[in-house]
Structures are given as structure tokens and as C-alpha cells.
Design a protein around this motif. Structure first.
Motif, PDB file in Angstrom:
ATOM      1  N   VAL A 267      54.453   6.096  -5.077  1.00 37.76           N
ATOM      2  CA  VAL A 267      53.323   5.760  -4.205  1.00 37.76           C
ATOM      3  C   VAL A 267      52.418   6.974  -4.010  1.00 37.76           C
ATOM      4  O   VAL A 267      51.179   6.872  -4.089  1.00 37.76           O
ATOM      5  CB  VAL A 267      53.841   5.233  -2.849  1.00 37.76           C
ATOM      6  CG1 VAL A 267      52.717   5.186  -1.816  1.00 37.76           C
ATOM      7  CG2 VAL A 267      54.447   3.847  -3.023  1.00 37.76           C
ATOM      8  N   PHE A 268      53.016   8.142  -3.776  1.00 34.43           N
ATOM      9  CA  PHE A 268      52.226   9.366  -3.616  1.00 34.43           C
ATOM     10  C   PHE A 268      51.427   9.658  -4.877  1.00 34.43           C
ATOM     11  O   PHE A 268      50.244  10.022  -4.814  1.00 34.43           O
ATOM     12  CB  PHE A 268      53.153  10.541  -3.294  1.00 34.43           C
ATOM     13  CG  PHE A 268      52.490  11.880  -3.447  1.00 34.43           C
ATOM     14  CD1 PHE A 268      51.668  12.389  -2.451  1.00 34.43           C
ATOM     15  CD2 PHE A 268      52.666  12.635  -4.607  1.00 34.43           C
ATOM     16  CE1 PHE A 268      51.035  13.622  -2.607  1.00 34.43           C
ATOM     17  CE2 PHE A 268      52.050  13.866  -4.764  1.00 34.43           C
ATOM     18  CZ  PHE A 268      51.225  14.362  -3.760  1.00 34.43           C
ATOM     19  N   GLY A 271      48.556   7.344  -5.238  1.00 35.42           N
ATOM     20  CA  GLY A 271      47.536   7.712  -4.264  1.00 35.42           C
ATOM     21  C   GLY A 271      46.746   8.928  -4.703  1.00 35.42           C
ATOM     22  O   GLY A 271      45.503   8.953  -4.613  1.00 35.42           O
ATOM     23  N   ALA A 274      44.446   7.983  -7.482  1.00 37.00           N
ATOM     24  CA  ALA A 274      43.251   7.291  -6.974  1.00 37.00           C
ATOM     25  C   ALA A 274      42.218   8.294  -6.468  1.00 37.00           C
ATOM     26  O   ALA A 274      41.019   8.183  -6.765  1.00 37.00           O
ATOM     27  CB  ALA A 274      43.647   6.322  -5.864  1.00 37.00           C
ATOM     28  N   THR A 363      44.771   2.394  -6.443  1.00 40.50           N
ATOM     29  CA  THR A 363      44.832   2.001  -5.032  1.00 40.50           C
ATOM     30  C   THR A 363      45.588   0.685  -4.868  1.00 40.50           C
ATOM     31  O   THR A 363      46.336   0.491  -3.901  1.00 40.50           O
ATOM     32  CB  THR A 363      43.415   1.877  -4.449  1.00 40.50           C
ATOM     33  OG1 THR A 363      42.743   3.129  -4.593  1.00 40.50           O
ATOM     34  CG2 THR A 363      43.457   1.500  -2.982  1.00 40.50           C
ATOM     35  N   LEU A 366      49.162   1.498  -5.042  1.00 40.31           N
ATOM     36  CA  LEU A 366      49.488   2.210  -3.804  1.00 40.31           C
ATOM     37  C   LEU A 366      49.778   1.212  -2.685  1.00 40.31           C
ATOM     38  O   LEU A 366      50.798   1.324  -1.980  1.00 40.31           O
ATOM     39  CB  LEU A 366      48.315   3.111  -3.415  1.00 40.31           C
ATOM     40  CG  LEU A 366      48.345   3.750  -2.016  1.00 40.31           C
ATOM     41  CD1 LEU A 366      49.500   4.725  -1.898  1.00 40.31           C
ATOM     42  CD2 LEU A 366      47.022   4.441  -1.723  1.00 40.31           C
TER      43      LEU A 366
END
Length: 407
Positions: A267-268, A271, A274, A363, A366
Motif C-alpha cells: 500500500v505504501f 501510494g 501515485a 491510487t 492504494l
């Protein structure tokens, strides 16, 4: 590390030379098509043909290898790849070049399967990680070096295609003269795609979207750079910076994912990808900041595939991992085939549409990843496998993963 690589040095030399010649073709064909007046959607369709060929080849060329043997098959694939590379210089036509890119994808799939099965045969269990690292270094450094063929010769000449063809042809020599015993090509029945998604939704969604992002970038990144005002040398430098940056962050992000819930690292990374894509979308001046942002983008996005594969493997038994790799490559390839088309469509509105699209894709994952963090428990520490960098080539690469051999 060097003693572990000496037994496979001929294979590593071959992949370096092959990628030095063939790795520039996605950039070169895109630039030439754009110079001829082709639109970004048309350029995207030509780029899609390569990934379609790579996907079809990954599924079917093993029959050719099994029928005639590794050396003959490798030589045939390289010869056809070299001939198709020369054919680009004969006539510039998007339809013809789409067919040639499809052939290139088929040939590259055959080459990868030959080399990766050979490397698996020669790598002892305790040296698999080092051999895989050497393979990735040879592959990506060759691809990065090959970008500088973009500006050689006169504008519009066939000289870059000729030099690329020479390098591709020469890559057959180390393999043709090797004394390494050819292995038997085994064919793993891939896990059902629906079951793979049920096992690891984030891993599958992340793998597919990573394919979209990488396919869009490889197909249209050079067009983005050219429209910023970069000359051919600067465009080659930008593409090379992204590729080399892609090697730099795989290991530290992977090790970080071994220490924490791997989903958080995924997820990081999405992110951060993005944010970096947004930065590239609005950096309108081709300077050092653009190169640095490009290298960071490569470092983040190139790490996503092995992170998603590692997360999926955390939910699998050791004897399922090689079979699962076939499904993961298919998800990635489907995304990569779609990427140039949607990227080309985005760039019809604005040049920065490419990186705005990539930011939107990242995104989306994410948000999906945050939802998965809230609705499903993490993998227990005892079940989380050690991270291993992996190339985005064919399912055969998974046999080099030490975790995939624990059967």
C-alpha cells in the motif's frame, strides 16, 4: 557472488547482449511512429502487440523447445528476432510494425524460457538467490544500456535497427557454444485464476495494475519525454534512468516487507508511486529533477510485481508456488497488454495524461489495499515467506526462486 555466477556466465552474457539489442525496440518504435505522425493511441496498439506476443509465447513456445532442444530453439528464436528487427528498417507502417512486435514478443518469451530453465538447472539450492540476482542485473543493465542506441546514426535512418540486430544475433554465440547440459522443460498446470484471486485479492489486483502501469510506460514513456522537448540522447537517458532506478529499490522494499505486514508495504509503495507519477505529470522542464523523479518512479513501480508475488506466495503451499506463477504472469501480461492502449488514449488529451493515468491506477490499488487491511487479518509472521526479487518475464523464472523449490 562471482564464483556462483561463473558456471552460468555464458547465459548471463547472452541475456545482456540480447537485451542491449532488443531492449531499445519499444522505445525506438514508439519514437519513430510518433515522428511519422502516428497518434498515441496507434502507438499504444503497436506496443500492445508485443505484450500479446509475449503472453502467447509464454503459454505455447515450450512445445517447440521440448521438440527440438534448448540450443536449437534458442538459436531459432534469436534468428527470427534478429530478422524482425531488421524488417523495421524496410518500411514504416503501423500494421506491419504491430505484426513485427507480436513476433518479437513470441521470440522473447522463447528466449526467456530457454535461459531461465537452463539457469534453474545449473543453480544449486544454496546459490539460487545469487543466480537470480545476476540474471536480473544482466537483464536490466542490458536493457538500460540498449536505450542509447536510440540516437545513433542519422535521423530516421535504419542504423539503430541494424546495430540492434547485430547485438541480438551475437547473443546466440555464447549459448550455441555452451557446454551446459540442456534441461527438460516441465510444464506446470497453472492454478485456476479465480482461485488465485480468492487466495490473495490484493496480490492479484496489484499484479494486474502493475502490468497496466509498466505496459503504458514502456509503450509511451519515450513519447512523453520527446514531447517535453528532449532530444534522442536525453530521451535515452530518461528511459535508462527509470530502468536502473527500478533495480535500486527492489531489495530495500522487499526486506522491509519481510519485517512488517507485507500489505502495508504494498500500500505504501502504491501510494508513493501515485505521488511520484503526479510529480512527473507536472514537471514540465526536462532537467535533473525529471531524471531523479523518473528513477524514483522506476524504483517504486518495478518493485511492485515481486512484492505482490511475495504476498500471494504467503498464502500458498511451497508446492503451489511455481504453478501459481503462471497465473500471476498471465494477470501481469493482461495488464501490460492493456496499458499502452489506455495510456495512448490518456495522452490524446494531454502529454501528462500518461502519468495522470498511472497516478490514478496506483491510487486505485492504494484504496483497495487500505480496504483489504481493514477487512482481512494479516498473514501470521510464521507463514510469511522471505521476499525474493523476480523479473517480470515468464513462469519459468519462479523456478529460480528458492521458495519455489521447497517441495
Amino acid at each position: 557472488m562471482l564464483p556462483s555466477l561463473l558456471p552460468v556466465r555464458s547465459l548471463l552474457t547472452a541475456i545482456f547482449m540480447l537485451m542491449a539489442g532488443g531492449g531499445v525496440l519499444s522505445t525506438l518504435t514508439s519514437v519513430r511512429l510518433e515522428e511519422s505522425g502516428a497518434g498515441t493511441l496507434q502507438i499504444g496498439l503497436v506496443a500492445t502487440a508485443y505484450f500479446a506476443g509475449l503472453t502467447v509465447g509464454s503459454l505455447h513456445v515450450h512445445r517447440i523447445i521440448a521438440g527440438v532442444g534448448h540450443i536449437r530453439a534458442f538459436t531459432a528464436f534469436v534468428s527470427l528476432f534478429s530478422a524482425s528487427t531488421l524488417a523495421y528498417a524496410l518500411h514504416l507502417d503501423p500494421l506491419m510494425w504491430s505484426a513485427l512486435r507480436f513476433i518479437d514478443g513470441l521470440c522473447i518469451a522463447g528466449v526467456f524460457i530457454c535461459l531461465e530453465s537452463w539457469l534453474n538447472e545449473r543453480a544449486a539450492p544454496e546459490t539460487r538467490g545469487l543466480v537470480l540476482a545476476g540474471y536480473m542485473i544482466a537483464l536490466y543493465s542490458g536493457q538500460a544500456a540498449g536505450q542509447f542506441l536510440l540516437g545513433i546514426g542519422m535521423a530516421g535512418s535504419g542504423f539503430p535497427f541494424i546495430v540492434a540486430s547485430i547485438l541480438i544475433s551475437l547473443s546466440a554465440i555464447p549459448v550455441a557454444l555452451t557446454r551446459i547440459t540442456a534441461p527438460v522443460v516441465g510444464v506446470e498446470q497453472p492454478l485456476a485464476l479465480r482461485r488465485l484471486y480468492d487466495i490473495s485479492p490484493l496480490g492479484i489486483v496489484g499484479t494486474t495494475v502493475t502490468g497496466i502501469m509498466m505496459g503504458a510506460f514502456y509503450g509511451l514513456g519515450a513519447i512523453y519525454a520527446r514531447r517535453l522537448g528532449m532530444d534522442l540522447a536525453a530521451t535515452a537517458t530518461f528511459m535508462s534512468a527509470v530502468i536502473l532506478g527500478g533495480v535500486a529499490l527492489q531489495w530495500p522494499l522487499g526486506k522491509l516487507s519481510d519485517r512488517f505486514d507485507r500489505r502495508i508495504v504494498i500500500v505504501f509503495t502504491f501510494g508513493a508511486a501515485a505521488l511520484t507519477s503526479m510529480l512527473l505529470a507536472f514537471l514540465a522542464v526536462p532537467d535533473a529533477k525529471l531524471l531523479a523523479a523518473g528513477a524514483l518512479f522506476g524504483g517504486l513501480v518495478f518493485a511492485l510485481y515481486p512484492l505482490c508475488v511475495a504476498h500471494t506466495n504467503d498464502h500458498l503451499r511451497p508446492d503451489e508456488r511455481v504453478a501459481a506463477s503462471g497465473g500471476l504472469v498471465l494477470f501481469y501480461s493482461a495488464g501490460a497488454a492493456a496499458g499502452p492502449i489506455v495510456g495512448g488514449g490518456a495522452m490524446t488529451f494531454a502529454n501528462n495524461g500518461l502519468f495522470l493515468l498511472l497516478a490514478t491506477c496506483a491510487t486505485g490499488v492504494l484504496a483497495f489495499g487500505i480496504w483489504r487491511l481493514r477487512t482481512s487479518p494479516p498473514v501470521p509472521d510464521a507463514d510469511q515467506q522471505a521476499y525474493q526479487t523476480l523479473p517480470r518475464t515468464t513462469p519459468m523464472a519462479a523456478t529460480l526462486d528458492p521458495r519455489g523449490s521447497e517441495q
